[in-house]
Design a protein around this motif. Structure first.
Motif, PDB file in Angstrom:
ATOM      1  N   SER A  97      40.327  47.627  29.305  1.00  0.00           N
ATOM      2  CA  SER A  97      41.015  46.343  29.181  1.00  0.00           C
ATOM      3  C   SER A  97      41.062  45.576  30.488  1.00  0.00           C
ATOM      4  O   SER A  97      41.652  44.495  30.548  1.00  0.00           O
ATOM      5  N   SER A  98      40.467  46.133  31.552  1.00  0.00           N
ATOM      6  CA  SER A  98      40.525  45.523  32.887  1.00  0.00           C
ATOM      7  C   SER A  98      41.970  45.239  33.280  1.00  0.00           C
ATOM      8  O   SER A  98      42.304  44.156  33.771  1.00  0.00           O
ATOM      9  N   TYR A  99      42.821  46.236  33.067  1.00  0.00           N
ATOM     10  CA  TYR A  99      44.247  46.099  33.376  1.00  0.00           C
ATOM     11  C   TYR A  99      44.686  47.330  34.153  1.00  0.00           C
ATOM     12  O   TYR A  99      44.523  48.462  33.690  1.00  0.00           O
ATOM     13  N   PHE A 100      45.272  47.076  35.335  1.00  0.00           N
ATOM     14  CA  PHE A 100      45.695  48.179  36.192  1.00  0.00           C
ATOM     15  C   PHE A 100      47.059  47.843  36.783  1.00  0.00           C
ATOM     16  O   PHE A 100      47.281  46.728  37.257  1.00  0.00           O
ATOM     17  N   SER A 105      52.885  45.944  40.860  1.00  0.00           N
ATOM     18  CA  SER A 105      51.580  45.385  41.200  1.00  0.00           C
ATOM     19  C   SER A 105      50.638  45.508  40.017  1.00  0.00           C
ATOM     20  O   SER A 105      50.377  46.603  39.532  1.00  0.00           O
ATOM     21  N   VAL A 106      50.122  44.375  39.553  1.00  0.00           N
ATOM     22  CA  VAL A 106      49.208  44.354  38.417  1.00  0.00           C
ATOM     23  C   VAL A 106      47.921  43.654  38.838  1.00  0.00           C
ATOM     24  O   VAL A 106      47.948  42.626  39.517  1.00  0.00           O
ATOM     25  N   SER A 107      46.776  44.209  38.460  1.00  0.00           N
ATOM     26  CA  SER A 107      45.489  43.649  38.855  1.00  0.00           C
ATOM     27  C   SER A 107      44.471  43.822  37.742  1.00  0.00           C
ATOM     28  O   SER A 107      44.563  44.747  36.930  1.00  0.00           O
ATOM     29  N   ALA A 108      43.487  42.940  37.723  1.00  0.00           N
ATOM     30  CA  ALA A 108      42.370  43.067  36.788  1.00  0.00           C
ATOM     31  C   ALA A 108      41.310  44.012  37.327  1.00  0.00           C
ATOM     32  O   ALA A 108      40.362  44.356  36.613  1.00  0.00           O
ATOM     33  N   LEU A 109      41.453  44.439  38.578  1.00  0.00           N
ATOM     34  CA  LEU A 109      40.517  45.359  39.212  1.00  0.00           C
ATOM     35  C   LEU A 109      41.267  46.595  39.695  1.00  0.00           C
ATOM     36  O   LEU A 109      42.362  46.479  40.251  1.00  0.00           O
ATOM     37  N   LEU A 110      40.670  47.762  39.510  1.00  0.00           N
ATOM     38  CA  LEU A 110      41.286  48.982  40.031  1.00  0.00           C
ATOM     39  C   LEU A 110      41.439  48.877  41.541  1.00  0.00           C
ATOM     40  O   LEU A 110      42.466  49.281  42.106  1.00  0.00           O
ATOM     41  N   SER A 111      40.440  48.324  42.205  1.00  0.00           N
ATOM     42  CA  SER A 111      40.484  48.185  43.660  1.00  0.00           C
ATOM     43  C   SER A 111      41.539  47.196  44.116  1.00  0.00           C
ATOM     44  O   SER A 111      41.870  47.137  45.303  1.00  0.00           O
ATOM     45  N   GLY A 112      42.095  46.402  43.190  1.00  0.00           N
ATOM     46  CA  GLY A 112      43.111  45.428  43.544  1.00  0.00           C
ATOM     47  C   GLY A 112      44.507  45.995  43.683  1.00  0.00           C
ATOM     48  O   GLY A 112      45.406  45.295  44.147  1.00  0.00           O
ATOM     49  N   LEU A 113      44.724  47.244  43.280  1.00  0.00           N
ATOM     50  CA  LEU A 113      46.047  47.852  43.411  1.00  0.00           C
ATOM     51  C   LEU A 113      46.353  48.156  44.866  1.00  0.00           C
ATOM     52  O   LEU A 113      45.507  48.677  45.603  1.00  0.00           O
ATOM     53  N   SER A 114      47.558  47.862  45.284  1.00  0.00           N
ATOM     54  CA  SER A 114      47.959  48.035  46.674  1.00  0.00           C
ATOM     55  C   SER A 114      47.859  49.494  47.103  1.00  0.00           C
ATOM     56  O   SER A 114      48.392  50.386  46.439  1.00  0.00           O
ATOM     57  N   GLY A 115      47.137  49.719  48.200  1.00  0.00           N
ATOM     58  CA  GLY A 115      47.067  51.042  48.799  1.00  0.00           C
ATOM     59  C   GLY A 115      46.059  51.994  48.191  1.00  0.00           C
ATOM     60  O   GLY A 115      45.874  53.106  48.698  1.00  0.00           O
ATOM     61  N   ILE A 116      45.389  51.610  47.108  1.00  0.00           N
ATOM     62  CA  ILE A 116      44.490  52.545  46.450  1.00  0.00           C
ATOM     63  C   ILE A 116      43.285  52.862  47.332  1.00  0.00           C
ATOM     64  O   ILE A 116      42.806  52.019  48.094  1.00  0.00           O
ATOM     65  N   SER A 117      42.811  54.101  47.234  1.00  0.00           N
ATOM     66  CA  SER A 117      41.643  54.547  47.982  1.00  0.00           C
ATOM     67  C   SER A 117      40.563  54.974  46.989  1.00  0.00           C
ATOM     68  O   SER A 117      40.786  55.863  46.166  1.00  0.00           O
ATOM     69  N   ILE A 118      39.399  54.327  47.059  1.00  0.00           N
ATOM     70  CA  ILE A 118      38.269  54.653  46.186  1.00  0.00           C
ATOM     71  C   ILE A 118      37.078  54.958  47.086  1.00  0.00           C
ATOM     72  O   ILE A 118      36.578  54.082  47.791  1.00  0.00           O
ATOM     73  N   THR A 119      36.631  56.215  47.090  1.00  0.00           N
ATOM     74  CA  THR A 119      35.525  56.585  47.972  1.00  0.00           C
ATOM     75  C   THR A 119      34.430  57.311  47.200  1.00  0.00           C
ATOM     76  O   THR A 119      34.686  58.093  46.295  1.00  0.00           O
ATOM     77  N   ARG A 120      33.220  57.007  47.558  1.00  0.00           N
ATOM     78  CA  ARG A 120      32.008  57.714  47.142  1.00  0.00           C
ATOM     79  C   ARG A 120      30.925  57.240  48.102  1.00  0.00           C
ATOM     80  O   ARG A 120      30.480  56.091  48.022  1.00  0.00           O
ATOM     81  N   PHE A 136      26.131  51.359  40.800  1.00  0.00           N
ATOM     82  CA  PHE A 136      27.314  50.934  41.542  1.00  0.00           C
ATOM     83  C   PHE A 136      27.128  51.271  43.017  1.00  0.00           C
ATOM     84  O   PHE A 136      26.669  52.370  43.358  1.00  0.00           O
ATOM     85  N   ALA A 137      27.496  50.326  43.868  1.00  0.00           N
ATOM     86  CA  ALA A 137      27.346  50.514  45.305  1.00  0.00           C
ATOM     87  C   ALA A 137      28.287  51.601  45.816  1.00  0.00           C
ATOM     88  O   ALA A 137      29.250  51.998  45.149  1.00  0.00           O
ATOM     89  N   SER A 138      27.991  52.058  47.006  1.00  0.00           N
ATOM     90  CA  SER A 138      28.831  53.068  47.651  1.00  0.00           C
ATOM     91  C   SER A 138      30.284  52.600  47.692  1.00  0.00           C
ATOM     92  O   SER A 138      30.579  51.468  48.070  1.00  0.00           O
ATOM     93  N   GLY A 139      31.200  53.469  47.266  1.00  0.00           N
ATOM     94  CA  GLY A 139      32.617  53.166  47.318  1.00  0.00           C
ATOM     95  C   GLY A 139      33.155  52.334  46.177  1.00  0.00           C
ATOM     96  O   GLY A 139      34.352  52.059  46.132  1.00  0.00           O
ATOM     97  N   ALA A 140      32.294  51.936  45.242  1.00  0.00           N
ATOM     98  CA  ALA A 140      32.751  51.117  44.112  1.00  0.00           C
ATOM     99  C   ALA A 140      33.102  52.005  42.927  1.00  0.00           C
ATOM    100  O   ALA A 140      32.381  52.951  42.608  1.00  0.00           O
ATOM    101  N   ALA A 141      34.230  51.714  42.283  1.00  0.00           N
ATOM    102  CA  ALA A 141      34.618  52.456  41.084  1.00  0.00           C
ATOM    103  C   ALA A 141      33.585  52.210  39.994  1.00  0.00           C
ATOM    104  O   ALA A 141      33.188  51.071  39.738  1.00  0.00           O
ATOM    105  N   ARG A 142      33.158  53.281  39.327  1.00  0.00           N
ATOM    106  CA  ARG A 142      32.116  53.166  38.299  1.00  0.00           C
ATOM    107  C   ARG A 142      32.772  52.915  36.929  1.00  0.00           C
ATOM    108  O   ARG A 142      33.082  53.846  36.204  1.00  0.00           O
TER     109      ARG A 142
END
Length: 475
Positions: A97-100, A105-120, A136-142
């Motif tokens: 649903s593109s809802y996080f 804190s509410v965002s349409a992107l997982l990376s938009g949440l405050s403080g979140i860490s997404i690594t690859r 998906f580029a390095s560090g992007a949520a798949r």
């Protein structure tokens, strides 16, 4: 002295004052009165603005609470106090649903949440519902229309994912061909192996370790889209896997339908105690089915599951692990966790107990709640001071790609889960952590033991839902 002159013109009295003794005090008093009036007006505007701000804030907060209460069918939140707690500390990961949400804190992107860490630390692929792979580029949520993909690190030991015939170490009766009309990955070279009058093969050099489990996979297009058959050395088989120059005529291949007429076929094998060859790949014997098939996507990796494609172009390559953590949470003792997941690369019996859906902790590893594929089914556990205090499970193997709906209640002396509307036995004895501040999505807090699958919903509710709600939320 000041002089005052009074004149009357047409019955109108005019007073004129000259001199400073009376004029100056009058002007000063007028100026002071004007300044005081201005300050009073400014103060009134400030108070009015503040009142409007408080009113707007109250309206926004009320609207947010009402919005959560309106989602009772999703989370069972029907009480205002629970809605307020959810707004302050709840978590929603809804990739479809593109809802996080993380608290307020509410965002349409997982990376938009405050403080979140997404690594690859590498490029990664994830499958879509149509059977294609998105890069998906390095560090992007798949995230695709199948959910949020989370996997452990893996290395493709084949030097070439899509070799040309000239790049094979052994390629008898192998030839380059056109790509399928709807390939799952664009830009790959494809091979045909013509076995009408003799053996055809596509082999590459890979040094394997003895007594080690590997999984080999390959992309196969059949003329009519029917499932290819791997293994049998007779007319029903289309091809066989080769590990260390040994034809694998037994075992249980896994088949995954992709876009167009393409399938991904994989086989897990444990090598013997001695190895004498580095030739690995596929072979087609003349005794096997002679229909025209196309091949690409050669991958061999350690372990008993096939992970997402790792494209190599001349040397081995590693896809790094997905590590997704959300710190800074403020959640109390009572918790309900909802999770909808779908596994890839093997059902829930593969690596039993080692594929984690989430890990909710207090910033360390001693106090936590987690879920994983226990004994081929799914289970939850609550841990206090490094000791398991609550543990429940609903058995039953979950098939690849099948959505499994789970819910878990963690409350002092009251632990229970539901799976697809079925309740576990209740665990009625045990303590719970005093609070939670960090969520690891699709793995454990140490950044390992990833799910190898798609998370379609992960919700942390800072309240304990009852049995009927657990069932309703997973039905």
């Amino acid at each position: 002295m000041s002089d005052a002159v009074v004149t009357v013109v047409d019955q109108v009295v005019h007073v004129s004052i000259s001199g400073s003794e009376l004029l100056t005090p009058l002007v000063s008093a007028a100026a002071a009165s004007a300044a005081a009036a201005g300050e009073a007006e400014t103060g009134a505007e400030t108070a009015r603005d503040a009142a409007e701000g408080f009113r707007d804030e109250a309206e926004d907060r009320t609207a947010a609470v009402l919005a959560i209460l309106a989602r009772a069918d999703l989370y069972g939140i029907t009480e205002t106090t629970n809605a307020v707690a959810f707004m302050a500390g709840g978590v929603e990961v809804l990739p479809l649903s593109s809802y996080f949400r993380s608290g307020g804190s509410v965002s349409a992107l997982l990376s938009g949440l405050s403080g979140i860490s997404i690594t690859r630390a590498s490029v990664g692929y994830a499958r879509t519902a149509a059977g294609t792979y998105t890069s998906f580029a390095s560090g992007a949520a798949r995230i695709t229309d199948r959910g949020l993909m989370v996997e452990p690190a893996a290395t493709n030991l084949f030097p070439r994912f899509a070799p040309t015939a000239a790049q094979l170490s052994t390629g008898a009766n192998a030839a380059d061909t056109t790509a399928p009309s709807s390939p799952p990955i664009a830009g790959l070279n494809w091979l045909t192996l013509t076995n009408t009058s003799g053996t055809a093969n596509a082999l590459q050099p890979v040094t394997l370790a003895v007594s080690t489990t590997y999984t080999m996979s390959v992309l196969v297009e059949t003329p009519d889209g029917s499932q290819p058959v791997a293994g049998p050395l007779n007319g029903t088989g289309d091809f066989s896997f080769v590990l260390s120059n040994v034809t694998q005529a037994s075992g249980t291949p896994r088949y995954e339908r992709l876009s167009g007429n393409v399938w991904r076929v994989s086989l897990t094998v444990t090598t013997p105690g001695t190895l004498s060859s580095t030739s690995n790949g596929i072979v087609r014997f003349s005794a096997q089915n002679n229909r025209i098939c196309k091949f690409a996507g050669f991958q061999i990796e350690t372990g008993s599951r096939a992970t997402s494609p790792i494209v190599t172009t001349g040397a081995t390559a590693t896809r790094a692990a997905d590590v997704i953590q959300l710190p800074g949470l403020s959640i109390g003792q009572e918790v309900t966790v909802l999770a909808d997941v779908a596994l890839t690369g093997g059902d829930s019996s593969i690596l039993s107990g080692s594929r984690f859906l989430f890990d909710l902790d207090d910033g360390g590893t001693s106090n936590r709640i987690y879920a994983n594929n226990v004994s081929g089914g799914f289970g939850f556990a609550t841990v206090v001071s490094s000791s398991t205090t609550g543990s429940v499970e609903v058995a039953g193997t979950a098939a690849v790609d099948a959505t499994v709906k789970l819910a878990y209640r963690s409350k002092v002396d009251d632990f229970r889960m539901a799976r697809g509307g079925t309740l576990s036995t209740v665990d009625t004895s045990g303590a719970v952590p005093s609070s939670f501040s960090r969520l690891t999505i699709g793995g454990i807090s140490g950044g390992t033991l990833q799910l190898s699958g798609f998370i379609r919903r992960l919700v942390v509710i800072p309240a304990a839902r009852d049995d009927a709600e657990l069932q309703a939320l997973t039905a």
